[in-house]
Motif scaffolding. Structure first.
Motif, short mmCIF file in Angstrom:
data_model
loop_
_atom_site.label_atom_id
_atom_site.label_comp_id
_atom_site.label_asym_id
_atom_site.label_seq_id
_atom_site.Cartn_x
_atom_site.Cartn_y
_atom_site.Cartn_z
N GLU A 158 42.90 26.07 44.30
CA GLU A 158 43.67 25.84 43.08
C GLU A 158 43.16 26.71 41.92
O GLU A 158 43.96 27.25 41.15
N GLU A 159 41.85 26.86 41.81
CA GLU A 159 41.28 27.72 40.77
C GLU A 159 41.68 29.17 41.00
O GLU A 159 42.05 29.89 40.06
N ALA A 160 41.62 29.62 42.25
CA ALA A 160 41.99 31.00 42.57
C ALA A 160 43.47 31.24 42.29
O ALA A 160 43.84 32.29 41.76
N ARG B 145 45.38 29.62 40.09
CA ARG B 145 45.56 29.66 38.63
C ARG B 145 45.08 30.99 38.06
O ARG B 145 45.73 31.57 37.19
N ALA B 146 43.95 31.49 38.57
CA ALA B 146 43.44 32.78 38.11
C ALA B 146 44.41 33.90 38.46
O ALA B 146 44.66 34.80 37.65
N GLN C 16 33.67 36.45 34.77
CA GLN C 16 34.61 35.72 35.61
C GLN C 16 33.89 35.11 36.81
O GLN C 16 32.98 35.73 37.35
N PRO C 17 34.33 33.93 37.24
CA PRO C 17 33.69 33.31 38.41
C PRO C 17 33.94 34.15 39.67
O PRO C 17 34.95 34.84 39.78
N LEU D 191 42.13 38.02 44.64
CA LEU D 191 42.52 36.61 44.54
C LEU D 191 43.64 36.28 45.53
O LEU D 191 43.62 35.24 46.18
N GLU E 191 33.55 31.45 45.30
CA GLU E 191 33.08 30.15 44.82
C GLU E 191 34.21 29.30 44.24
O GLU E 191 34.00 28.15 43.87
N MET E 192 35.41 29.87 44.14
CA MET E 192 36.54 29.18 43.54
C MET E 192 37.25 28.31 44.57
O MET E 192 37.31 28.67 45.75
N THR E 193 37.80 27.20 44.11
CA THR E 193 38.67 26.41 44.98
C THR E 193 39.99 27.16 45.11
O THR E 193 40.27 28.09 44.33
N CYS F 81 43.42 33.52 48.50
CA CYS F 81 44.39 32.41 48.60
C CYS F 81 45.08 32.44 49.96
O CYS F 81 45.24 31.40 50.61
#
Length: 85
Positions: A14-16, A18-19, A5-6, A47, A10-12, A51
């Motif tokens: 939006e990526e966080a 969604r995760a 998993q990333p 996460l 490092e996640m944007t 966020c």
């Protein structure tokens, strides 16, 4: 589990998000073994914190324009997020 998993940092946003939604869906399915559920819960909490921190940072940067009686900007006030002027 973490190896594939990333990294959250490092996640944007939006990526966080969604995760996090994916983690919630998996936990709500009830089809995840207990040990994996605990790992998912811990990742979900990380996460959520990431966020929330990004939202808090964004909120601190946003300012609402306050208009004077003549309709021109009279100043700014911090964004409060409740929609009240």
């Amino acid at each position: 589990m973490d190896e594939e998993q990333p990294k959250i940092a490092e996640m944007t946003f939006e990526e966080a998000l969604r995760a996090l939604e994916g983690v919630v869906r998996r936990l709500e399915s009830g089809e995840v073994p207990l040990d994996e559920s605990i790992d998912l819960y811990e990742r979900g909490e990380a996460l959520r914190k990431a966020c929330q921190a990004r939202l808090d940072t964004a909120q601190a940067r946003i300012e609402k324009i306050v208009q004077g009686a003549d309709g021109k900007p009279a100043g700014t006030v911090p964004f409060d997020g409740d929609g009240a002027a």
